[in-house]
Structures are given as structure tokens and as C-alpha cells.
Design a protein around this motif. Structure first.
Motif, PDB file in Angstrom:
ATOM      1  N   LEU A  92       0.810  -1.215   0.000  1.00 13.24           N
ATOM      2  CA  LEU A  92       0.000   0.000   0.000  1.00 13.24           C
ATOM      3  C   LEU A  92       0.845   1.268   0.000  1.00 13.24           C
ATOM      4  O   LEU A  92       0.314   2.361  -0.152  1.00 13.24           O
ATOM      5  CB  LEU A  92      -0.938  -0.007   1.207  1.00 13.24           C
ATOM      6  CG  LEU A  92      -2.020  -1.097   1.156  1.00 13.24           C
ATOM      7  CD1 LEU A  92      -2.800  -1.147   2.467  1.00 13.24           C
ATOM      8  CD2 LEU A  92      -2.975  -0.847  -0.011  1.00 13.24           C
ATOM      9  N   ASN A  93       2.159   1.117   0.129  1.00 14.31           N
ATOM     10  CA  ASN A  93       3.057   2.265   0.024  1.00 14.31           C
ATOM     11  C   ASN A  93       3.803   2.301  -1.309  1.00 14.31           C
ATOM     12  O   ASN A  93       4.653   3.170  -1.508  1.00 14.31           O
ATOM     13  CB  ASN A  93       4.074   2.248   1.168  1.00 14.31           C
ATOM     14  CG  ASN A  93       3.522   2.861   2.439  1.00 14.31           C
ATOM     15  OD1 ASN A  93       3.487   4.076   2.595  1.00 14.31           O
ATOM     16  ND2 ASN A  93       3.056   2.013   3.348  1.00 14.31           N
ATOM     17  N   LEU A  94       3.522   1.389  -2.244  1.00 17.41           N
ATOM     18  CA  LEU A  94       4.288   1.383  -3.500  1.00 17.41           C
ATOM     19  C   LEU A  94       4.003   2.590  -4.406  1.00 17.41           C
ATOM     20  O   LEU A  94       4.974   3.239  -4.840  1.00 17.41           O
ATOM     21  CB  LEU A  94       4.032   0.072  -4.259  1.00 17.41           C
ATOM     22  CG  LEU A  94       4.728  -1.159  -3.707  1.00 17.41           C
ATOM     23  CD1 LEU A  94       4.450  -2.367  -4.568  1.00 17.41           C
ATOM     24  CD2 LEU A  94       6.229  -0.951  -3.579  1.00 17.41           C
ATOM     25  N   PRO A  95       2.827   2.858  -4.893  1.00 16.70           N
ATOM     26  CA  PRO A  95       1.573   2.142  -4.685  1.00 16.70           C
ATOM     27  C   PRO A  95       1.397   1.016  -5.711  1.00 16.70           C
ATOM     28  O   PRO A  95       1.925   1.069  -6.816  1.00 16.70           O
ATOM     29  CB  PRO A  95       0.531   3.230  -4.925  1.00 16.70           C
ATOM     30  CG  PRO A  95       1.162   4.093  -5.983  1.00 16.70           C
ATOM     31  CD  PRO A  95       2.647   4.077  -5.702  1.00 16.70           C
ATOM     32  N   ALA A  96       0.658  -0.002  -5.324  1.00 14.04           N
ATOM     33  CA  ALA A  96       0.230  -1.067  -6.213  1.00 14.04           C
ATOM     34  C   ALA A  96      -1.009  -1.677  -5.573  1.00 14.04           C
ATOM     35  O   ALA A  96      -1.319  -1.402  -4.406  1.00 14.04           O
ATOM     36  CB  ALA A  96       1.320  -2.121  -6.382  1.00 14.04           C
ATOM     37  N   ARG A  97      -1.709  -2.496  -6.331  1.00 16.71           N
ATOM     38  CA  ARG A  97      -2.921  -3.098  -5.786  1.00 16.71           C
ATOM     39  C   ARG A  97      -2.593  -4.418  -5.108  1.00 16.71           C
ATOM     40  O   ARG A  97      -1.971  -5.291  -5.718  1.00 16.71           O
ATOM     41  CB  ARG A  97      -3.943  -3.358  -6.890  1.00 16.71           C
ATOM     42  CG  ARG A  97      -5.254  -3.895  -6.320  1.00 16.71           C
ATOM     43  CD  ARG A  97      -6.272  -4.236  -7.372  1.00 16.71           C
ATOM     44  NE  ARG A  97      -7.495  -4.742  -6.744  1.00 16.71           N
ATOM     45  CZ  ARG A  97      -8.508  -5.270  -7.406  1.00 16.71           C
ATOM     46  NH1 ARG A  97      -8.444  -5.365  -8.723  1.00 16.71           N
ATOM     47  NH2 ARG A  97      -9.570  -5.703  -6.758  1.00 16.71           N
ATOM     48  N   PRO A  98      -2.975  -4.594  -3.844  1.00 18.44           N
ATOM     49  CA  PRO A  98      -2.811  -5.902  -3.202  1.00 18.44           C
ATOM     50  C   PRO A  98      -4.005  -6.795  -3.515  1.00 18.44           C
ATOM     51  O   PRO A  98      -5.146  -6.329  -3.594  1.00 18.44           O
ATOM     52  CB  PRO A  98      -2.750  -5.560  -1.713  1.00 18.44           C
ATOM     53  CG  PRO A  98      -3.598  -4.333  -1.586  1.00 18.44           C
ATOM     54  CD  PRO A  98      -3.470  -3.579  -2.885  1.00 18.44           C
ATOM     55  N   ARG A  99      -3.737  -8.085  -3.704  1.00 19.58           N
ATOM     56  CA  ARG A  99      -4.797  -9.088  -3.866  1.00 19.58           C
ATOM     57  C   ARG A  99      -4.461 -10.285  -2.988  1.00 19.58           C
ATOM     58  O   ARG A  99      -3.291 -10.581  -2.761  1.00 19.58           O
ATOM     59  CB  ARG A  99      -4.912  -9.545  -5.329  1.00 19.58           C
ATOM     60  CG  ARG A  99      -5.335  -8.472  -6.320  1.00 19.58           C
ATOM     61  CD  ARG A  99      -6.767  -8.012  -6.126  1.00 19.58           C
ATOM     62  NE  ARG A  99      -7.732  -9.100  -6.186  1.00 19.58           N
ATOM     63  CZ  ARG A  99      -8.356  -9.490  -7.310  1.00 19.58           C
ATOM     64  NH1 ARG A  99      -8.079  -8.883  -8.468  1.00 19.58           N
ATOM     65  NH2 ARG A  99      -9.240 -10.470  -7.285  1.00 19.58           N
ATOM     66  N   LEU A 100      -5.477 -10.976  -2.544  1.00 22.48           N
ATOM     67  CA  LEU A 100      -5.303 -12.149  -1.693  1.00 22.48           C
ATOM     68  C   LEU A 100      -5.676 -13.382  -2.503  1.00 22.48           C
ATOM     69  O   LEU A 100      -6.793 -13.471  -3.051  1.00 22.48           O
ATOM     70  CB  LEU A 100      -6.179 -12.034  -0.446  1.00 22.48           C
ATOM     71  CG  LEU A 100      -5.887 -12.964   0.728  1.00 22.48           C
ATOM     72  CD1 LEU A 100      -4.440 -12.805   1.194  1.00 22.48           C
ATOM     73  CD2 LEU A 100      -6.846 -12.681   1.873  1.00 22.48           C
ATOM     74  N   LEU A 101      -4.754 -14.332  -2.597  1.00 30.53           N
ATOM     75  CA  LEU A 101      -4.928 -15.521  -3.424  1.00 30.53           C
ATOM     76  C   LEU A 101      -4.808 -16.760  -2.537  1.00 30.53           C
ATOM     77  O   LEU A 101      -3.793 -16.945  -1.861  1.00 30.53           O
ATOM     78  CB  LEU A 101      -3.855 -15.540  -4.516  1.00 30.53           C
ATOM     79  CG  LEU A 101      -3.984 -16.566  -5.629  1.00 30.53           C
ATOM     80  CD1 LEU A 101      -5.262 -16.332  -6.439  1.00 30.53           C
ATOM     81  CD2 LEU A 101      -2.771 -16.478  -6.563  1.00 30.53           C
ATOM     82  N   ILE A 102      -5.846 -17.600  -2.525  1.00 33.37           N
ATOM     83  CA  ILE A 102      -5.842 -18.807  -1.704  1.00 33.37           C
ATOM     84  C   ILE A 102      -5.657 -20.009  -2.618  1.00 33.37           C
ATOM     85  O   ILE A 102      -6.562 -20.365  -3.386  1.00 33.37           O
ATOM     86  CB  ILE A 102      -7.130 -18.935  -0.871  1.00 33.37           C
ATOM     87  CG1 ILE A 102      -7.336 -17.663  -0.029  1.00 33.37           C
ATOM     88  CG2 ILE A 102      -7.061 -20.160   0.029  1.00 33.37           C
ATOM     89  CD1 ILE A 102      -8.560 -17.699   0.850  1.00 33.37           C
ATOM     90  N   ASN A 103      -4.499 -20.634  -2.557  1.00 33.58           N
ATOM     91  CA  ASN A 103      -4.146 -21.759  -3.414  1.00 33.58           C
ATOM     92  C   ASN A 103      -4.494 -23.089  -2.722  1.00 33.58           C
ATOM     93  O   ASN A 103      -4.875 -23.121  -1.561  1.00 33.58           O
ATOM     94  CB  ASN A 103      -2.652 -21.690  -3.747  1.00 33.58           C
ATOM     95  CG  ASN A 103      -2.260 -22.657  -4.849  1.00 33.58           C
ATOM     96  OD1 ASN A 103      -3.090 -23.065  -5.677  1.00 33.58           O
ATOM     97  ND2 ASN A 103      -0.998 -23.037  -4.877  1.00 33.58           N
ATOM     98  N   LYS A 104      -4.337 -24.179  -3.485  1.00 37.61           N
ATOM     99  CA  LYS A 104      -4.577 -25.561  -3.019  1.00 37.61           C
ATOM    100  C   LYS A 104      -6.052 -25.809  -2.709  1.00 37.61           C
ATOM    101  O   LYS A 104      -6.383 -26.617  -1.833  1.00 37.61           O
ATOM    102  CB  LYS A 104      -3.691 -25.893  -1.817  1.00 37.61           C
ATOM    103  CG  LYS A 104      -2.194 -25.694  -2.095  1.00 37.61           C
ATOM    104  CD  LYS A 104      -1.334 -26.151  -0.946  1.00 37.61           C
ATOM    105  CE  LYS A 104       0.137 -25.890  -1.218  1.00 37.61           C
ATOM    106  NZ  LYS A 104       1.025 -26.338  -0.124  1.00 37.61           N
ATOM    107  N   GLN A 105      -6.919 -25.125  -3.445  1.00 33.81           N
ATOM    108  CA  GLN A 105      -8.358 -25.374  -3.335  1.00 33.81           C
ATOM    109  C   GLN A 105      -8.737 -26.388  -4.415  1.00 33.81           C
ATOM    110  O   GLN A 105      -9.459 -26.068  -5.364  1.00 33.81           O
ATOM    111  CB  GLN A 105      -9.135 -24.074  -3.478  1.00 33.81           C
ATOM    112  CG  GLN A 105      -8.689 -22.970  -2.533  1.00 33.81           C
ATOM    113  CD  GLN A 105      -8.903 -23.338  -1.082  1.00 33.81           C
ATOM    114  OE1 GLN A 105     -10.036 -23.451  -0.615  1.00 33.81           O
ATOM    115  NE2 GLN A 105      -7.817 -23.523  -0.352  1.00 33.81           N
TER     116      GLN A 105
END
Length: 298
Positions: free
Chosen positions: A103-116
Motif C-alpha cells: 500500500l506504500n508502492l503504490p500497487a494493488r494488493p490481492r489475496l490468493l488462496i491456493n490448493k483449493q
């Protein structure tokens, strides 16, 4: 105008660099380019054998090592995918630390849940804290291909980096994307299995660039067990905790540190369940690191 070249990977005093659709070549670097990183744009000299100039960066993802030294991970990033999985067990503290950096880059953070592998499992309740930050998770499986279409669509046309613990499957995800979606010529990253302890082996030793056919790219990064973002000031920390910063605007005292002060809106939000206590604990832990980082820079 001479076209720029892209840094695909950094290896100590060497770097893998390529122009356009050419395969990357490993070039020796002058010491003035000691911070050159994956994703950087550079100009080469007339021979094409040496880096002549580092072009201006859009942003740069960095961390502090155990000695407080600044380490560049990658540059010119649009989206940072924080990867978690059921195994190894997710670290909320690690997610919070990555968010401060992103959040200080700036860039967009995303949350990715693997092994589903059979589809989304019931998400842990603590993920609700991140939904409040517009971090609705995306569920995928590198093994079965579940969710890869959605991931490829979300990543199209931008530079994406995968970050997270060792063993969550970052390299496996890049390999699956390379195989399924026909990315431009590149060598698929090596992947590893979980060690007996449940912790991942560090199969990726340096950040590596994999170009997309549509002009974007994936960057695979080494797995970590801890991550120390660069925090030069309290303002930097607050940008990484927009949920706490929003509540803090209503504190009675402008210099409130959200500990025991009367009229603290952050503590009130925790008491009411609006904010999770773990988020404030992460804020305090990182605030305590600011003086040490300041000394290290000095």
C-alpha cells in the motif's frame, strides 16, 4: 529511440536481461547497479553486453533483512498477489506486513488462496478483516486448474508478483499458467514439495520475470517465513493500515498511540468488534520497529 531491455532475474553480480521477445542473456553488472532488480527497465550499451542506464522506476518492492539492510525484491509492479494455502498454515502477521509494503508502492494488493483442489473451502473467519480492505480472496488450485481462468483474467495486461510463505505454491501457479495459457517463451519455474515439517523448501531463490503474451507478466518470488517492510515513518505505517487510520481520525488526541489513551476510537472499534484485535497488535509490532530502522538508515 533505443528500446529498453527488461531484467528477468538478478544473480549477485549478474543479471538475466532481454530486449523485446529475445531470450534473456546473463550479463555481468557494474557495481553502480547493485540495486538492479527483477522487473527493472534498462538501456544497454552499443554492444548489448553491458547495462548502460537504469530507467526510472514506477515503484519498487523492498524489504529489510535481519541486519536492517535494504533489499530490493522487484520493480515496476502493478499488482501484488499475497498467496496463502491451508498448508503451511497461513500467517496473518505476514499478510499485514506485506500490506504495509504494497500500500506504500503504490500497487494493488490481492489475496490468493491456493490448493483449493475441489473448490473453495470454508474461509477462516479471520479473513473478514481483509474483506473490509477490499481484499476479497480469489480461490485457485495449481494442481487441478480450479480458478486459473479467473486468475488469468484478473492478471491480464499488468505486471503481477506472487509473494508469500514457502510451500504455498507460488511457483506451481506460475508453471500452471505457463502451461495452460501459452505465455511467451520462458522456462517454467522449478517447484518443490512441502518438507516433512510442513514448511516449504525454498525452490525459488530469486525473483524471476515471466512475460505474458498480452504484454503483462508474472513475477515469481522466493518464499519467506518473515517479512520486514521498509517503514521510515509513522505515516508509512498508517498507509498500510487504512482501517486503523480511518478510526484514528476520531481519536480524542491527535498523537494517540491506541494503547490506553482515553477517547481512543481504535480501541473502541476493537471493543465493539468493528476491528480485529490482531490488526492493532500487528500495527504496534511494526511501530516498535521504526526506531531500529531509522538507526539502520542513519
Amino acid at each position: 529511440m533505443t528500446p529498453f531491455a527488461r531484467v528477468f532475474a538478478r544473480h549477485n553480480q549478474m543479471a538475466d536481461i532481454a530486449r523485446d521477445d529475445e531470450p534473456p542473456r546473463r550479463l555481468r553488472l557494474h557495481r553502480r547497479f547493485r540495486d538492479l532488480a527483477c522487473g527493472d527497465r534498462v538501456e544497454l550499451d552499443t554492444t548489448g553486453e553491458q547495462v548502460d542506464h537504469l530507467l526510472e522506476r514506477d515503484n519498487v518492492l523492498v524489504r529489510r533483512d535481519g541486519f536492517g539492510r535494504r533489499k530490493v525484491i522487484a520493480a515496476n509492479i502493478d499488482c501484488v498477489w499475497i498467496v496463502i494455502a491451508p498448508e503451511p498454515a497461513p500467517s496473518r502477521n505476514l499478510i499485514d506486513r506485506f500490506l504495509v509494503a504494497v500500500l506504500n508502492l503504490p500497487a494493488r494488493p490481492r489475496l490468493l488462496i491456493n490448493k483449493q483442489d475441489t473448490g473453495p473451502a470454508a474461509p477462516p473467519e479471520w479473513l473478514n478483516a481483509y474483506r473490509q480492505l477490499d481484499l476479497e480472496p480469489l480461490y485457485v488450485s495449481a494442481k487441478t486448474g480450479y480458478g486459473l481462468d479467473d486468475l488469468a483474467a484478473a492478471a491480464a495486461g499488468q505486471t503481477n508478483i506472487l509473494v508469500g510463505q514457502s510451500g504455498v505454491g507460488k511457483s506451481s501457479l506460475v508453471a500452471a499458467l505457463l502451461d495452460q495459457y501459452g505465455l511467451t517463451d520462458a522456462t517454467a519455474p522449478a517447484t518443490g514439495e512441502l518438507a516433512a515439517s510442513g514448511e516449504g523448501r525454498h525452490t525459488t531463490v530469486t525473483a524471476q520475470w515471466f512475460p505474458l503474451a498480452n504484454g503483462g507478466a508474472w513475477i515469481d518470488s522466493p518464499g519467506v517465513r518473515d517479512f520486514t517492510p521498509e517503514i521510515p515513518s509513522l505515516d508509512t505505517l498508517e498507509r498500510g493500515f487504512p482501517d486503523i487510520a480511518e478510526c484514528a481520525d476520531h481519536c480524542r488526541f491527535r498523537d494517540c498511540r491506541h494503547q490506553r489513551e482515553p477517547g481512543c476510537a481504535v480501541l473502541a472499534a476493537i471493543d465493539s468488534g468493528e476491528l480485529p484485535a490482531a490488526r492493532l497488535q500487528a500495527w504496534h509490532d511494526l511501530a516498535a520497529e521504526i526506531p531500529a530502522q531509522t538507526r539502520a538508515r542513519g
